[in-house]
Design a protein around this motif. Structure first.
Motif, PDB file in Angstrom:
ATOM      1  N   PHE A 104       0.281   7.907   0.104  1.00  0.00           N
ATOM      2  CA  PHE A 104       0.069   6.954   0.148  1.00  0.00           C
ATOM      3  C   PHE A 104       1.260   5.920   0.206  1.00  0.00           C
ATOM      4  N   HIS A 105       0.884   4.984   1.158  1.00  0.00           N
ATOM      5  CA  HIS A 105       2.570   4.156   0.527  1.00  0.00           C
ATOM      6  C   HIS A 105       1.989   2.823  -0.608  1.00  0.00           C
ATOM      7  N   THR A 106       0.874   2.528  -0.169  1.00  0.00           N
ATOM      8  CA  THR A 106       0.213   1.147  -0.781  1.00  0.00           C
ATOM      9  C   THR A 106      -0.638   1.735  -1.661  1.00  0.00           C
ATOM     10  N   SER A 107      -1.091   1.132  -2.391  1.00  0.00           N
ATOM     11  CA  SER A 107      -2.460   1.354  -3.457  1.00  0.00           C
ATOM     12  C   SER A 107      -3.238   0.309  -4.275  1.00  0.00           C
ATOM     13  N   ALA A 108      -3.978   0.173  -4.800  1.00  0.00           N
ATOM     14  CA  ALA A 108      -4.509  -1.098  -5.416  1.00  0.00           C
ATOM     15  C   ALA A 108      -5.961  -0.794  -5.598  1.00  0.00           C
ATOM     16  N   ILE A 109      -5.414  -0.823  -7.860  1.00  0.00           N
ATOM     17  CA  ILE A 109      -6.396  -0.491  -8.547  1.00  0.00           C
ATOM     18  C   ILE A 109      -7.404  -1.285  -9.444  1.00  0.00           C
ATOM     19  N   ALA A 110      -8.088  -1.475  -9.655  1.00  0.00           N
ATOM     20  CA  ALA A 110      -8.932  -2.358 -10.159  1.00  0.00           C
ATOM     21  C   ALA A 110     -10.227  -2.059 -11.222  1.00  0.00           C
ATOM     22  N   THR A 111      -9.894  -3.071 -12.083  1.00  0.00           N
ATOM     23  CA  THR A 111     -10.981  -2.426 -13.435  1.00  0.00           C
ATOM     24  C   THR A 111     -12.232  -3.219 -12.834  1.00  0.00           C
ATOM     25  N   VAL A 112     -13.035  -2.276 -12.122  1.00  0.00           N
ATOM     26  CA  VAL A 112     -14.747  -2.650 -12.805  1.00  0.00           C
ATOM     27  C   VAL A 112     -15.139  -1.963 -13.682  1.00  0.00           C
ATOM     28  N   ASN A 113     -16.065  -2.825 -14.262  1.00  0.00           N
ATOM     29  CA  ASN A 113     -16.944  -2.641 -15.959  1.00  0.00           C
ATOM     30  C   ASN A 113     -16.221  -2.059 -16.223  1.00  0.00           C
ATOM     31  N   LYS A 114     -14.893  -1.972 -16.759  1.00  0.00           N
ATOM     32  CA  LYS A 114     -13.776  -0.662 -18.006  1.00  0.00           C
ATOM     33  C   LYS A 114     -13.781   0.381 -17.394  1.00  0.00           C
ATOM     34  N   GLN A 115     -14.126   0.597 -15.319  1.00  0.00           N
ATOM     35  CA  GLN A 115     -13.847   1.777 -14.911  1.00  0.00           C
ATOM     36  C   GLN A 115     -12.634   1.012 -13.849  1.00  0.00           C
ATOM     37  N   PHE A 116     -11.570   2.174 -14.244  1.00  0.00           N
ATOM     38  CA  PHE A 116     -10.642   2.562 -12.793  1.00  0.00           C
ATOM     39  C   PHE A 116     -11.012   2.815 -11.866  1.00  0.00           C
ATOM     40  N   GLN A 117     -11.046   2.116 -10.189  1.00  0.00           N
ATOM     41  CA  GLN A 117     -11.759   2.429  -9.212  1.00  0.00           C
ATOM     42  C   GLN A 117     -10.333   2.383  -7.933  1.00  0.00           C
ATOM     43  N   LEU A 118     -10.145   3.854  -7.672  1.00  0.00           N
ATOM     44  CA  LEU A 118      -9.325   3.054  -5.755  1.00  0.00           C
ATOM     45  C   LEU A 118      -9.799   2.426  -4.760  1.00  0.00           C
ATOM     46  N   ILE A 119      -9.124   0.861  -4.965  1.00  0.00           N
ATOM     47  CA  ILE A 119      -9.948   0.132  -4.488  1.00  0.00           C
ATOM     48  C   ILE A 119      -9.651  -0.169  -2.181  1.00  0.00           C
ATOM     49  N   ALA A 120      -7.829  -0.064  -2.440  1.00  0.00           N
ATOM     50  CA  ALA A 120      -7.558  -0.308  -0.601  1.00  0.00           C
ATOM     51  C   ALA A 120      -6.012   0.961  -1.305  1.00  0.00           C
ATOM     52  N   GLN A 121      -6.189   1.202   0.399  1.00  0.00           N
ATOM     53  CA  GLN A 121      -5.507   1.990   0.195  1.00  0.00           C
ATOM     54  C   GLN A 121      -5.047   2.317   1.559  1.00  0.00           C
ATOM     55  N   SER A 122      -3.349   1.957   1.969  1.00  0.00           N
ATOM     56  CA  SER A 122      -2.643   2.542   3.248  1.00  0.00           C
ATOM     57  C   SER A 122      -1.800   3.523   3.649  1.00  0.00           C
ATOM     58  N   LYS A 123      -2.252   3.725   4.781  1.00  0.00           N
ATOM     59  CA  LYS A 123      -1.875   4.764   5.152  1.00  0.00           C
ATOM     60  C   LYS A 123      -0.337   4.959   5.360  1.00  0.00           C
ATOM     61  N   THR A 124       0.794   5.465   4.911  1.00  0.00           N
ATOM     62  CA  THR A 124       2.722   5.533   5.232  1.00  0.00           C
ATOM     63  C   THR A 124       2.613   6.009   6.316  1.00  0.00           C
ATOM     64  N   PRO A 125       3.385   5.798   7.066  1.00  0.00           N
ATOM     65  CA  PRO A 125       3.879   5.000   7.691  1.00  0.00           C
ATOM     66  C   PRO A 125       2.994   3.790   8.037  1.00  0.00           C
ATOM     67  N   SER A 126       3.101   2.665   8.139  1.00  0.00           N
ATOM     68  CA  SER A 126       2.748   1.649   9.184  1.00  0.00           C
ATOM     69  C   SER A 126       3.189   0.734  10.255  1.00  0.00           C
ATOM     70  N   HIS A 127       3.366   0.371  11.036  1.00  0.00           N
ATOM     71  CA  HIS A 127       4.836  -0.305  12.066  1.00  0.00           C
ATOM     72  C   HIS A 127       5.385  -0.849  10.853  1.00  0.00           C
ATOM     73  N   PRO A 128       6.169  -1.373  11.142  1.00  0.00           N
ATOM     74  CA  PRO A 128       6.854  -2.497   9.702  1.00  0.00           C
ATOM     75  C   PRO A 128       5.966  -4.273  10.335  1.00  0.00           C
ATOM     76  N   ILE A 129       5.920  -4.697  11.449  1.00  0.00           N
ATOM     77  CA  ILE A 129       4.956  -5.943  11.397  1.00  0.00           C
ATOM     78  C   ILE A 129       4.347  -6.133   9.963  1.00  0.00           C
ATOM     79  N   PHE A 130       3.496  -5.025   9.813  1.00  0.00           N
ATOM     80  CA  PHE A 130       2.209  -5.174   8.419  1.00  0.00           C
ATOM     81  C   PHE A 130       2.960  -5.363   6.767  1.00  0.00           C
ATOM     82  N   LYS A 131       3.826  -4.917   7.146  1.00  0.00           N
ATOM     83  CA  LYS A 131       4.869  -4.661   5.856  1.00  0.00           C
ATOM     84  C   LYS A 131       4.394  -6.536   5.350  1.00  0.00           C
ATOM     85  N   SER A 132       4.539  -7.756   5.539  1.00  0.00           N
ATOM     86  CA  SER A 132       4.715  -8.663   4.996  1.00  0.00           C
ATOM     87  C   SER A 132       2.576  -9.215   4.399  1.00  0.00           C
ATOM     88  N   ILE A 133       2.487  -8.282   5.118  1.00  0.00           N
ATOM     89  CA  ILE A 133       0.565  -8.783   4.987  1.00  0.00           C
ATOM     90  C   ILE A 133       0.185  -7.884   3.808  1.00  0.00           C
TER      91      ILE A 133
END
Length: 191
Positions: A23-52
């Motif tokens: 995975f190129h990009t992923s985000a981790i959040a803490t919810v009730n002191k538990q780590f969860q993988l919340i959003a992930q983007s496969k790599t690669p996507s078109h370069p126009i999406f890089k800024s967002i």
């Protein structure tokens, strides 16, 4: 040495991040002191999406699938990805020819959207098409009245409904059609 629960959880979270090498990009959040993988983007996507991507990863908890293929993106006019909405359960991205496009026909190329499927989500309709990885998609051609609607291709994957859309006459009239372009877009997001 015995690790405390907090330390063990932190070590597991780090291991999870390291093991997500595909995975190129992923985000981790803490919810009730538990780590969860919340959003992930496969790599690669078109370069126009890089800024967002950073904002999408911050806002949404559903899997982010963005196409690598965008019609007209190799032409003279640049194409911009503009977030119209981003919540925990959905995102809507406008594809436009100007960075401040608000969806008007003159600057609009199409859309990329995703939303978590619930019991209230309507069934997909349209012409059934085969997509990558054995997924069934549903193509709906554009219609015209006072204006023209987008041609769309929708599919469901892992509890999320994804849609790619192109405005009528996406600029490749003699070379391809909206259906062909949408199939390429969808498959490039799925693969």
């Amino acid at each position: 040495m015995i690790l405390s629960f907090k330390n063990t959880t932190a070590v597991c979270a780090v291991f999870l991040l390291v093991s997500l090498g595909s995975f190129h990009t992923s985000a981790i959040a803490t919810v009730n002191k538990q780590f969860q993988l919340i959003a992930q983007s496969k790599t690669p996507s078109h370069p126009i999406f890089k800024s967002i991507l950073p904002k999408l990863n911050q806002k949404t908890q559903i899997r982010i699938l963005l196409p690598r293929f965008i019609p007209e993106s190799d032409g003279e006019n640049p194409i911009y990805a503009i977030i119209e909405a981003a919540t925990q359960k959905k995102y809507e991205i406008l594809l436009g020819f100007t960075p401040d496009c608000n969806g008007a026909s003159a600057c609009r190329l199409g859309v990329v959207t995703a939303e978590a499927v619930t019991r209230k989500t309507p069934r997909l309709t349209g012409k059934r098409v085969s997509l990558a990885k054995g997924i069934t998609g549903y193509f709906v051609d554009f219609t015209c009245g006072a204006g023209c609607s987008d041609a769309t291709l929708a599919w469901r994957q892992q509890g999320v409904q994804y849609v790619v859309g192109l405005k009528a006459g996406d600029g490749c009239a003699n070379v391809c059609d909206e259906r062909t372009s949408l199939l390429k877009m969808a498959n490039s997001a799925i693969n």
